[in-house]
Scaffold this active site. Structure first.
Site, PDB file in Angstrom:
ATOM      1  NE  ARG A 206      -2.411  -1.417   3.452  1.00  0.00           N
ATOM      2  CZ  ARG A 206      -2.949  -2.726   4.009  1.00  0.00           C
ATOM      3  NH1 ARG A 206      -3.718  -3.444   3.446  1.00  0.00           N
ATOM      4  NH2 ARG A 206      -2.317  -2.971   5.105  1.00  0.00           N
ATOM      5  CG  ASP A 247     -15.083  -5.568  -0.911  1.00  0.00           C
ATOM      6  OD1 ASP A 247     -13.721  -5.358  -0.965  1.00  0.00           O
ATOM      7  OD2 ASP A 247     -15.568  -6.342  -0.228  1.00  0.00           O
ATOM      8  CB  SER A 248     -18.996  -8.308  -2.851  1.00  0.00           C
ATOM      9  OG  SER A 248     -17.899  -9.173  -2.260  1.00  0.00           O
ATOM     10  CG  ASP A 297      -5.341  -7.625  -2.581  1.00  0.00           C
ATOM     11  OD1 ASP A 297      -4.733  -8.536  -2.760  1.00  0.00           O
ATOM     12  OD2 ASP A 297      -5.245  -7.112  -1.298  1.00  0.00           O
ATOM     13  CB  CYS A 337      -3.569 -13.856  -1.150  1.00  0.00           C
ATOM     14  SG  CYS A 337      -5.404 -14.174  -1.259  1.00  0.00           S
TER      15      CYS A 337
HETATM   16  N1  SAH Z   1      -6.750  -4.983  -0.717  1.00  0.00           N
HETATM   17  C1  SAH Z   1      -7.482  -5.132   0.572  1.00  0.00           C
HETATM   18  C2  SAH Z   1      -7.695  -6.502   0.890  1.00  0.00           C
HETATM   19  C3  SAH Z   1      -8.408  -7.195   0.054  1.00  0.00           C
HETATM   20  S1  SAH Z   1      -9.527  -8.722   0.598  1.00  0.00           S
HETATM   21  C4  SAH Z   1      -6.467  -4.151   1.566  1.00  0.00           C
HETATM   22  O1  SAH Z   1      -5.465  -3.936   1.417  1.00  0.00           O
HETATM   23  O2  SAH Z   1      -7.038  -4.115   2.649  1.00  0.00           O
HETATM   24  C5  SAH Z   1     -10.530  -9.326  -0.765  1.00  0.00           C
HETATM   25  C6  SAH Z   1     -11.793  -8.507  -0.625  1.00  0.00           C
HETATM   26  O3  SAH Z   1     -12.289  -8.768  -1.757  1.00  0.00           O
HETATM   27  C7  SAH Z   1     -12.643  -8.493   0.643  1.00  0.00           C
HETATM   28  O4  SAH Z   1     -12.791  -7.284   1.165  1.00  0.00           O
HETATM   29  C8  SAH Z   1     -13.976  -9.360  -0.094  1.00  0.00           C
HETATM   30  O5  SAH Z   1     -15.128  -8.445   0.573  1.00  0.00           O
HETATM   31  C9  SAH Z   1     -13.861  -8.740  -1.642  1.00  0.00           C
HETATM   32  N2  SAH Z   1     -14.660  -9.650  -2.304  1.00  0.00           N
HETATM   33  C10 SAH Z   1     -14.637 -11.130  -2.475  1.00  0.00           C
HETATM   34  N3  SAH Z   1     -15.082 -11.558  -3.764  1.00  0.00           N
HETATM   35  C11 SAH Z   1     -15.539 -10.559  -4.301  1.00  0.00           C
HETATM   36  C12 SAH Z   1     -16.371 -10.221  -5.698  1.00  0.00           C
HETATM   37  N4  SAH Z   1     -16.707 -11.171  -6.397  1.00  0.00           N
HETATM   38  N5  SAH Z   1     -16.539  -8.823  -5.984  1.00  0.00           N
HETATM   39  C13 SAH Z   1     -16.193  -7.893  -5.210  1.00  0.00           C
HETATM   40  N6  SAH Z   1     -15.473  -7.952  -3.960  1.00  0.00           N
HETATM   41  C14 SAH Z   1     -15.271  -9.255  -3.637  1.00  0.00           C
END
Ligand code: SAH
Length: 393
Positions: A206, A247-248, A297, A337
């Site tokens: 980040r 995000d979802s 991510d 990840c």
């Molecule tokens: N980049 C973030 C961490 C991401 S974790 C950071 O730096 O803090 C992965 C995220 O993906 C979660 O918040 C989860 O809610 C979201 N997620 C999972 N499947 C998804 C989808 N199909 N569409 C949108 N968001 C999704």
């Protein structure tokens, strides 16, 4: 002390100081859940002191390869102190730190994140469950913290035959704290947040993103799978003026929007989109949208190597769309990840995505998890987070 005898030839991984023994390698011996056992080779040679998991595919997790060592409260005190001391030497610019990273710290199944004065802990194996109180005492003693919140509500507990547990194990009070990560501030709720509350493994990435956004003069930024907006706030800190978080999770996005204001940025520079990323990318492509920088991510698409095929297609798809949505000269930070997808395979997947998109890009940097989520020489399986910084040609 109960003895677990391995099948002939199955002593090799323990001799290499790798801490796992799978069910099929055990010839005989049984113990209670989490009980300490003596693991011996087929010929009766001492291999390790370990925790027994009667319900798990990983039947035995080694605590120690030293026959003279005793597994008691003092053992956990020593391991915890060593892990905490290692973190103190890393020079991390944050009050959010991973203090214990399971196998890498000689404590299989234990995850401990410190958020300001709260320790947020996952006890994920039968062995850590059995020693929970001693481990909690050791953690408070080593850190000076008085509050420990248990987040043993991960699905992996089921494979150990353990029930989910969530709540204060020591102390109590407000479950929300404010993190100071590099130059930004972020709130974390250890009760409601994902995993232990936050994704500390992306801390340095980040900070890097904020620098890259500034260096390359990125104005429009798309942060996919934004969670609570760590990369979004970093983009604003780097000078971006048009940031979209996708995000979802509604609660995560609400926190992302609050983080924009908490850091003193103009809310008009940020849009929170509660939607599926894949669908959003497709729609944006139809609408002719373009961005100066994109972050991908996603959550773990491949929980194990067995899911690698399907996961590969999913990674390829979002990377293809991401590369298309990027302006020429734009930046893509793309991550996986999934432990089941190695760095080499991930690079191949992204290469395939570029080919399909008709896009070439420079690989500016290869990324991994922050140093407080270490990988060790003896346990390479611990490596999970990998990423690339691409510059579209
Ligand atoms: N980049 C973030 C961490 C991401 S974790 C950071 O730096 O803090 C992965 C995220 O993906 C979660 O918040 C989860 O809610 C979201 N997620 C999972 N499947 C998804 C989808 N199909 N569409 C949108 N968001 C999704």
């Amino acid at each position: 002390m109960k003895v677990i005898r391995l099948r002939e030839g199955k002593e090799r991984s323990l001799l290499r100081k790798h801490p796992w023994v799978f069910q099929g390698s055990v010839e005989k011996g049984r113990a209670d859940s989490g009980e300490t056992v003596r693991v011996e080779s087929h010929s009766g040679q001492f291999l390790a002191w370990a925790a027994f998991s009667p319900n798990s595919m990983i039947r035995v997790r080694a605590w120690s390869f030293d026959e003279a060592e005793r597994i008691d409260a003092d053992f956990f005190r020593r391991r915890v102190e060593a892990a905490v001391a290692m973190r103190a030497r890393l020079g991390l610019r944050s009050n959010g730190v991973r203090l214990i990273h399971g196998e890498a710290d000689g404590l299989p199944g234990l995850i401990v994140d410190r958020y300001e004065d709260i320790l947020s802990v996952q006890f994920l194996s039968a062995g850590t469950e059995r020693w929970k109180q001693q481990i909690a005492d050791a953690l408070l003693a080593a850190t000076g913290c008085t509050r420990l919140f248990e987040r043993s509500d991960s699905a992996v507990r089921q494979m150990e035959g353990l029930e989910p547990v969530k709540g204060w194990l020591r102390g109590g009070g407000d479950t929300t704290v404010t993190l100071h990560e590099h130059d930004i501030r972020l709130t974390v709720d250890v009760e409601e947040g994902h995993k232990t509350g936050y994704y500390l493994d992306q801390r340095e990435n980040r900070a890097l993103f904020a620098r890259l956004v500034r260096q390359f003069g990125c104005q429009s930024v798309l942060n996919c799978y934004s969670y609570t907006g760590g990369f979004s706030v970093s983009a604003l800190a780097g000078g971006a003026t048009e940031v979209v978080s996708v995000d979802s999770s509604g609660p995560a996005l609400a926190r992302a929007s609050a983080h924009v204001e908490l850091n003193g940025f103009d809310p008009a520079h940020h849009t929170a989109l509660d939607a599926d990323v894949n669908g959003t990318l497709r729609q944006m492509l139809k609408d002719g949208r373009q961005f100066d920088a994109i972050v991908l991510d996603p959550p773990k698409f491949a929980p194990s190597a067995a899911h690698a095929d399907r996961a590969s297609r999913a990674y390829k798809d979002i990377n293809r769309l991401g590369l298309k949505l990027l302006k020429p000269g734009g930046l893509l930070l793309t991550f996986s990840c999934s432990g089941g997808i190695g760095a080499e395979l991930f690079h191949k997947i992204v290469a395939g995505a570029g080919l399909d998109a008709g896009v070439d890009a420079y690989i500016l940097q290869r990324l991994e998890a922050s140093s407080d989520h270490p990988t060790t020489v003896n346990f390479p399986e611990g490596e999970y987070l990998k990423g690339l910084v691409l510059l579209k040609r």
